[in-house]
Design an enzyme around this catalytic site. Structure first.
Site, PDB file in Angstrom:
ATOM      1  N   LEU A 274       0.826  -1.217   0.000  1.00 33.33           N
ATOM      2  CA  LEU A 274       0.000   0.000   0.000  1.00 33.33           C
ATOM      3  C   LEU A 274       0.856   1.260   0.000  1.00 33.33           C
ATOM      4  CD1 LEU A 274      -2.621  -1.256   2.598  1.00 33.33           C
ATOM      5  CD2 LEU A 274      -3.134  -0.617   0.236  1.00 33.33           C
TER       6      LEU A 274
ATOM      7  N   TYR B  38      -2.486  -7.897  16.615  1.00 34.46           N
ATOM      8  CA  TYR B  38      -2.613  -6.928  15.514  1.00 34.46           C
ATOM      9  C   TYR B  38      -3.780  -5.951  15.732  1.00 34.46           C
ATOM     10  CZ  TYR B  38      -3.031  -5.118  10.729  1.00 34.46           C
ATOM     11  OH  TYR B  38      -3.132  -4.304   9.623  1.00 34.46           O
TER      12      TYR B  38
ATOM     13  N   LYS C  50      -3.527  -1.778  16.437  1.00 37.00           N
ATOM     14  CA  LYS C  50      -4.178  -0.765  15.599  1.00 37.00           C
ATOM     15  C   LYS C  50      -5.201   0.046  16.402  1.00 37.00           C
ATOM     16  CE  LYS C  50      -1.991  -1.555  11.700  1.00 37.00           C
ATOM     17  NZ  LYS C  50      -1.145  -0.539  11.045  1.00 37.00           N
TER      18      LYS C  50
ATOM     19  N   THR D  39      -1.686  -8.020  -0.131  1.00 28.56           N
ATOM     20  CA  THR D  39      -0.276  -7.602  -0.027  1.00 28.56           C
ATOM     21  C   THR D  39       0.480  -8.714   0.693  1.00 28.56           C
ATOM     22  OG1 THR D  39      -0.505  -6.574   2.142  1.00 28.56           O
ATOM     23  CG2 THR D  39      -0.930  -5.142   0.246  1.00 28.56           C
TER      24      THR D  39
HETATM   25  P1  NAP Z   1       3.280  -4.909   3.138  1.00 24.51           P
HETATM   26  O1  NAP Z   1       3.107  -5.035   1.667  1.00 24.51           O
HETATM   27  O2  NAP Z   1       3.814  -6.038   3.920  1.00 24.51           O
HETATM   28  O3  NAP Z   1       4.156  -3.594   3.401  1.00 24.51           O
HETATM   29  C1  NAP Z   1       4.567  -3.255   4.698  1.00 24.51           C
HETATM   30  C2  NAP Z   1       5.686  -2.270   4.592  1.00 24.51           C
HETATM   31  O4  NAP Z   1       6.118  -1.929   5.929  1.00 24.51           O
HETATM   32  C3  NAP Z   1       6.909  -2.843   3.869  1.00 24.51           C
HETATM   33  O5  NAP Z   1       7.517  -1.829   3.111  1.00 24.51           O
HETATM   34  C4  NAP Z   1       7.823  -3.232   5.036  1.00 24.51           C
HETATM   35  O6  NAP Z   1       9.201  -3.254   4.691  1.00 24.51           O
HETATM   36  C5  NAP Z   1       7.529  -2.079   5.966  1.00 24.51           C
HETATM   37  N1  NAP Z   1       8.042  -2.305   7.324  1.00 24.51           N
HETATM   38  C6  NAP Z   1       7.765  -3.319   8.181  1.00 24.51           C
HETATM   39  N2  NAP Z   1       8.491  -3.167   9.301  1.00 24.51           N
HETATM   40  C7  NAP Z   1       9.228  -2.036   9.147  1.00 24.51           C
HETATM   41  C8  NAP Z   1      10.162  -1.361   9.949  1.00 24.51           C
HETATM   42  N3  NAP Z   1      10.541  -1.816  11.138  1.00 24.51           N
HETATM   43  N4  NAP Z   1      10.713  -0.206   9.476  1.00 24.51           N
HETATM   44  C9  NAP Z   1      10.365   0.274   8.259  1.00 24.51           C
HETATM   45  N5  NAP Z   1       9.513  -0.346   7.432  1.00 24.51           N
HETATM   46  C10 NAP Z   1       8.940  -1.485   7.886  1.00 24.51           C
HETATM   47  O7  NAP Z   1       1.887  -4.549   3.855  1.00 24.51           O
HETATM   48  P2  NAP Z   1       0.698  -3.519   3.503  1.00 24.51           P
HETATM   49  O8  NAP Z   1      -0.541  -4.329   3.485  1.00 24.51           O
HETATM   50  O9  NAP Z   1       1.059  -2.670   2.362  1.00 24.51           O
HETATM   51  O10 NAP Z   1       0.672  -2.690   4.869  1.00 24.51           O
HETATM   52  C11 NAP Z   1       0.797  -1.285   4.927  1.00 24.51           C
HETATM   53  C12 NAP Z   1      -0.017  -0.801   6.128  1.00 24.51           C
HETATM   54  O11 NAP Z   1      -1.418  -1.052   5.886  1.00 24.51           O
HETATM   55  C13 NAP Z   1       0.309  -1.510   7.438  1.00 24.51           C
HETATM   56  O12 NAP Z   1       0.330  -0.565   8.494  1.00 24.51           O
HETATM   57  C14 NAP Z   1      -0.879  -2.464   7.620  1.00 24.51           C
HETATM   58  O13 NAP Z   1      -1.105  -2.794   8.966  1.00 24.51           O
HETATM   59  C15 NAP Z   1      -1.996  -1.643   7.028  1.00 24.51           C
HETATM   60  N6  NAP Z   1      -3.181  -2.387   6.608  1.00 24.51           N
HETATM   61  C16 NAP Z   1      -3.105  -3.334   5.659  1.00 24.51           C
HETATM   62  C17 NAP Z   1      -4.252  -4.023   5.294  1.00 24.51           C
HETATM   63  C18 NAP Z   1      -4.230  -5.093   4.242  1.00 24.51           C
HETATM   64  O14 NAP Z   1      -5.253  -5.795   4.097  1.00 24.51           O
HETATM   65  N7  NAP Z   1      -3.126  -5.271   3.506  1.00 24.51           N
HETATM   66  C19 NAP Z   1      -5.494  -3.709   5.897  1.00 24.51           C
HETATM   67  C20 NAP Z   1      -5.545  -2.730   6.858  1.00 24.51           C
HETATM   68  C21 NAP Z   1      -4.386  -2.060   7.212  1.00 24.51           C
HETATM   69  P3  NAP Z   1       9.965  -4.614   4.196  1.00 24.51           P
HETATM   70  O15 NAP Z   1       9.676  -4.751   2.731  1.00 24.51           O
HETATM   71  O16 NAP Z   1      11.393  -4.307   4.506  1.00 24.51           O
HETATM   72  O17 NAP Z   1       9.407  -5.747   5.014  1.00 24.51           O
END
Ligand code: NAP
Length: 235
Positions: A13, A160, A164, A193
């Protein structure tokens, strides 16, 4: 010219949000905890890479120093997060949840968000139109999680959603403390993702919609709220 930092923007995202904000004319810092992944993503997007591990004080301080030296910040998107799945990529259920399960999740999703916010607040407070977007989740909603008819109700994990819900409270309290900054929490929706092993039902284009919208909020927009693409959500 609006300058925006997105943490965890090398994929998922955050990456899609960066793509959209670059297209909208923002100068975007693609935050990444891995230098090479960040460089590759930023290069692909025409953005600036910024090395930032949100669990590391020194890394966050160095990142803030870099952004300050290069002209400051208008929009902070606290996006980096983990879900912390267990063996076989399954959600860690209540019986298997330990203090360490929570500690690991909170270190990134909660303490990391506060660490980054604390470091970048002085820069935001110097901006003429400061905005902060905290990427929360629908699973943060106490109302939703205690309503059997809500889509997130089935979710069996503790750490989780609790992390949040903390993000939501932190959002409310920061918004009250800094009324000149538009500060909101957003729920992107269940998006395919790496976070969830690509089991989400939405595309990143759909998921990034509310993040982008709140990042581009003018100074007349709401603050201290919790939104998905359809509008305000119950806490
Ligand atoms: P994702 O594709 O796994 O991306 C997560 C990102 O966070 C990656 O760039 C990861 O880096 C980075 N990250 C993790 N730990 C970190 C750290 N210590 N320092 C810096 N960067 C770090 O997941 P996503 O779904 O896009 O998630 C983005 C946000 O949306 C999150 O906060 C998640 O909780 C929220 N969210 C997601 C969903 C969903 O359904 N996907 C729904 C609701 C909320 P690396 O590549 O190095 O691991």
């Amino acid at each position: 010219m609006t300058t925006t930092l997105i943490t965890g923007a090398n994929k998922g995202l955050g990456f899609e949000t960066a793509r959209r904000l670059v297209a909208a004319g923002h100068t975007v810092y693609v935050g990444s905890r891995d230098a090479e992944r960040g460089r590759r993503a930023a290069g692909e997007l025409g953005a600036r890479p910024l090395l930032i591990d949100i669990t590391d004080d020194a890394s966050v301080a160095a990142a803030a120093k870099t952004v300050e030296a290069e002209g400051g910040l208008d929009v902070l998107i606290n996006n980096a997060g983990i879900e912390g799945r267990g063996e076989g990529n399954g959600v860690i259920g209540a019986a298997d949840t330990t203090a360490d399960t929570l500690r690991e999740l909170f270190e990134t999703n909660v303490f990391g968000l506060v660490r980054v916010t604390h470091a970048f607040l002085p820069l935001l407070r110097r901006s003429a139109a400061p905005v902060m977007v905290n990427v929360s989740s629908g699973l943060a909603s106490l109302t939703g999680m205690s309503d059997a008819a809500s889509p997130g109700h089935f979710y069996p994990g503790i750490a989780y959603p609790a992390s949040k819900t903390s993000v939501n409270m932190i959002t409310v309290q920061y918004a009250k403390a800094f009324p000149d900054i538009r500060i909101n929490a957003v729920e992107p929706g269940f998006t395919a993702t790496d976070l969830n092993g690509n089991t989400g039902v939405q595309t990143v284009q759909q998921g990034a919609e509310i993040i982008v919208r709140m990042a581009r909020l003018g100074q007349d927009g709401p603050t201290g709220g919790y939104f998905d693409a359809q509008g305000p959500l119950p806490w």
